[in-house]
Design a protein around this motif. Structure first.
Motif, PDB file in Angstrom:
ATOM      1  N   ARG A  27     -21.975  -2.802  50.771  1.00 60.08           N
ATOM      2  CA  ARG A  27     -21.921  -2.037  51.999  1.00 60.08           C
ATOM      3  C   ARG A  27     -21.924  -0.556  51.639  1.00 60.08           C
ATOM      4  O   ARG A  27     -21.172  -0.114  50.774  1.00 60.08           O
ATOM      5  N   GLY A  46     -21.681   3.252  53.418  1.00 62.47           N
ATOM      6  CA  GLY A  46     -21.356   3.881  54.697  1.00 62.47           C
ATOM      7  C   GLY A  46     -21.237   5.392  54.616  1.00 62.47           C
ATOM      8  O   GLY A  46     -20.902   5.940  53.565  1.00 62.47           O
ATOM      9  N   TYR A  65     -22.619   1.914  58.709  1.00 60.49           N
ATOM     10  CA  TYR A  65     -22.854   1.202  57.450  1.00 60.49           C
ATOM     11  C   TYR A  65     -24.198   0.486  57.444  1.00 60.49           C
ATOM     12  O   TYR A  65     -24.674   0.024  58.485  1.00 60.49           O
ATOM     13  N   GLU A 114     -17.884   5.700  61.564  1.00 60.90           N
ATOM     14  CA  GLU A 114     -18.619   5.440  60.328  1.00 60.90           C
ATOM     15  C   GLU A 114     -19.779   4.508  60.631  1.00 60.90           C
ATOM     16  O   GLU A 114     -19.687   3.651  61.505  1.00 60.90           O
TER      17      GLU A 114
END
Ligand SMILES: [Cu+2]
Lengths: 253, 109
Positions: free
Chosen positions: A78, A80, A94, A92
């Motif tokens: 991931r 972000g 991602y 945020e």
């Protein structure tokens, strides 16, 4: 499995009521033996927001299981970028992808996340926050929304943090479902460079517990790099045997 | 012992003007990248409400690993930081944007 959680009384009635409501709903919706199609080990969120902060984040989990191929050799990554919008709200975005035993790394989807700090750190017996997440997985054309209640409390050099999440997954092709997850962390503030932690993850056929380490490297002008690394060991038969988790967070202003 | 505590209480109410909602209140100012006062005396074993005014146009961060607090204060604004209850002792803090100049300590007695 019934979920019994007690809510400390030392915080405002407004928060207490919504917290109890969330827990109450979740307890009703708790499904025993939900199918294990998701990775539960992720990270434990704290409830704090710093104004003006920006961040770049990378998280990875790797799962291994000796007697269940569906759980074995799965890696999820991931990436972000995030920023705060005030001293209470941060957001945020991602991108994530995964590879499995018989599939190379593939971009799978994206996620939006918003964190809301509800109380001032140290004001009440516990500190409170909420997390809202919306995720789209492009291969399965599936959506997932989650609301998480975050609570943290300090006992001397120990900090205990709890995340209680209610998730809803929906798509045209799969059965829509509700899920709940519980993530707990105990962190010992030994030094900024090294803090040992113990984490527990529960939900979606996973119950795991294990040691995690965290350290902070500071740079000029309040920039810092926070790393976390740990291994979560499955407690029940249906849990993945071990899940390795790594994360790097670079915070700047 | 009692008179010492009384002195601290008097100092605190002087510094804060008023006693906050249940917690003793102390004020701290950031000006020209310096904390004033640089030493804050607070009662031990009591939660304290710390109000930090940032008089500079630039942001500053009140940071203390010993106090387990980290708080960014935007230029020209103020922030409320709850600290303690603290065991008697000294707890250093600094400004992360200007760590060489902005330093101070909380003294709990
Ligand atoms: Cu998330």
């Amino acid at each position: 499995m019934p979920v019994v959680l007690t809510v400390p009384t030392g915080f405002p009635p407004r928060v207490r009521t919504s917290g109890l409501l969330a827990l109450g709903c979740a307890a009703v919706l708790w499904q025993p033996g939900a199918r294990a199609d998701g990775v539960v080990v992720d990270r434990v969120y704290d409830p704090y927001v710093q104004p003006l902060e920006k961040e770049i984040e990378w998280r990875a989990v790797g799962q291994g299981d000796s007697d269940d191929d569906a759980l074995d050799n799965l890696q999820l990554q991931r990436l972000g970028i995030g920023r705060s919008f005030s001293d209470r709200w941060a957001g945020e975005i991602y991108l994530f992808g995964q590879n499995t035993e018989d599939q190379n790394f593939d971009f799978e989807g994206s996620e939006l996340e918003a964190k809301w700090q509800l109380t001032e750190q140290g004001e009440y017996a516990a500190d409170w926050g909420m997390l809202f997440e919306l995720e789209y997985e492009r291969n399965r054309q599936q959506w997932e929304a989650a609301t998480t209640l975050i609570s943290a409390r300090e006992w001397g050099r120990w900090t205990g943090t709890a995340n209680f999440a209610v998730l809803y997954e929906w798509s045209d092709d799969y059965v829509n479902e509700w899920e709940t997850q519980l993530r707990l962390q105990a962190r010992y503030r030994l030094s900024p460079k090294f803090e040992p932690m113990l984490e527990l993850y529960a939900g979606q056929g996973t119950l795991g517990l294990g040691p995690v380490m965290r350290g902070t490297k500071k740079f000029r002008a309040a920039r810092q790099l926070i790393w976390e690394a740990g291994v979560i060991l499955g407690i029940t038969e249906e849990s993945p045997d071990q899940t390795l988790r790594l994360s790097l967070e670079y915070e700047f202003y | 012992m009692v008179s010492c505590r009384k002195k601290i209480a008097a100092l605190l109410s002087l510094a804060a003007g008023v006693w906050g909602a249940g917690y003793p209140q102390v004020e701290l100012e950031i000006r020209d990248h310096l904390f004033t006062p640089s030493e804050l005396v607070v009662p031990a074993n009591t939660k304290v409400k710390l109000i930090v005014y940032n008089r500079d146009p630039t942001p500053e961060e009140f940071e203390s690993y010993q106090l387990n607090r980290e708080k960014v204060i935007i230029g020209g604004q103020r922030a409320i930081i709850f600290i303690g209850p603290l065991a008697p002792g000294e707890y250093p803090f600094f400004g992360e944007f200007n760590p060489k100049t902005a330093q101070g300590k909380v003294i709990a007695r």
